[in-house]
Write an enzyme that holds these catalytic residues in place. Sequence first.
Site, PDB file in Angstrom:
ATOM      1  N   GLY A 243      42.480  46.306  39.600  1.00  0.00           N
ATOM      2  CA  GLY A 243      41.464  45.774  40.485  1.00  0.00           C
ATOM      3  C   GLY A 243      41.676  44.318  40.860  1.00  0.00           C
ATOM      4  N   HIS A 244      40.833  43.832  41.758  1.00  0.00           N
ATOM      5  CA  HIS A 244      40.957  42.476  42.289  1.00  0.00           C
ATOM      6  C   HIS A 244      40.808  41.423  41.198  1.00  0.00           C
ATOM      7  CE1 HIS A 244      36.581  41.681  42.129  1.00  0.00           C
ATOM      8  NE2 HIS A 244      36.471  42.962  42.458  1.00  0.00           N
TER       9      HIS A 244
END
Length: 329
Positions: A243-244
């Site tokens: 994820g980011h």
Amino acid sequence: MISFTIEEINTILQGELKGNINQKITGLDELKNAKSDQITFVRSVKYARLWEMSNACVAIVNDNLDIEPGPDRAFIMVKNADIAMSKLLDIFRLKDPVFDVDVHPTAVIHESAVMGAGSKIGAGCYIGKNVVLGDGIVLYPNVTVFDDSIIGAGTVIWSGTVIRERTEIGTDCIFHNNVSIGADGFGYIPSEDGRGLIKIPHIGNVIIGNGVEIGANSCVDRGKFSSTVLGDGCKIDNLVQIGHNCILGRFCIMAGSSGLAGSVILGDGVVIGGSASIKDHVTIHSGATVAAGSGVMNDVPAGKTVLGYPACDSREMLKQWVTLRKLAK
């Protein structure tokens, strides 16, 4: 078909020959499937008992095992059979697809892009504005590299992979088919009227170190503000989600179908088992291991192994399981 004598293979592996054969070796396979002209390997007592039933003529064997090859068969004794087999697989592996021309005429390359010496661009590739490709890069057919991205020398990118804008990739990386690098992170907030969701823009990028390998259909999302970072030597399996704003240290391993939510930090040498899930904003410190299928909700200390859902110390979780089994009886 390539083939080797047992002496030639022993020279490559720097092992100790036990027994001898005249049979040329044309390939390798696991114990139960190997043919009479193939080599196999025995790395533990568990597999030693299968040797008698194998059709292989030669085995690579850990030198701490007390077994004999038997008549008309041979062993190559080594310290680590897994490492020796890896060397041998590299020798027998098929050659990568060959490019007839360095840059296929159907590739679309922006005039501002810079391509290093010896690089090869396959059919249907797209190279965007201000992209910089180092020396000896290989892009197989239908790879897309968007604007302002940088890819280091010796990196190999297989078909279907998409590198989004402003990504920075180090040297000697391997991205397998359909990898996604730098797509938007997953972020939404409720609208003021409560009737919908507002998308949160992600304006960061992805930075990937040297010697990183990413398996097929895995995704690394770009940061919301700054960068999602994968350190040198990380190895990512197929179908992995990062994820980011995650930050991975050096030489982390993530097995298939595992996932990191946003802003997770992994120290150096962290191992994430298959299908494990890591909650957002969690830190897993260097040398820790997350067992397969676990769900990590809290930080994990350095060197600790955690197990279960929610994950806790592996020994504690095993005790819980034993207690539950006793209760069930």
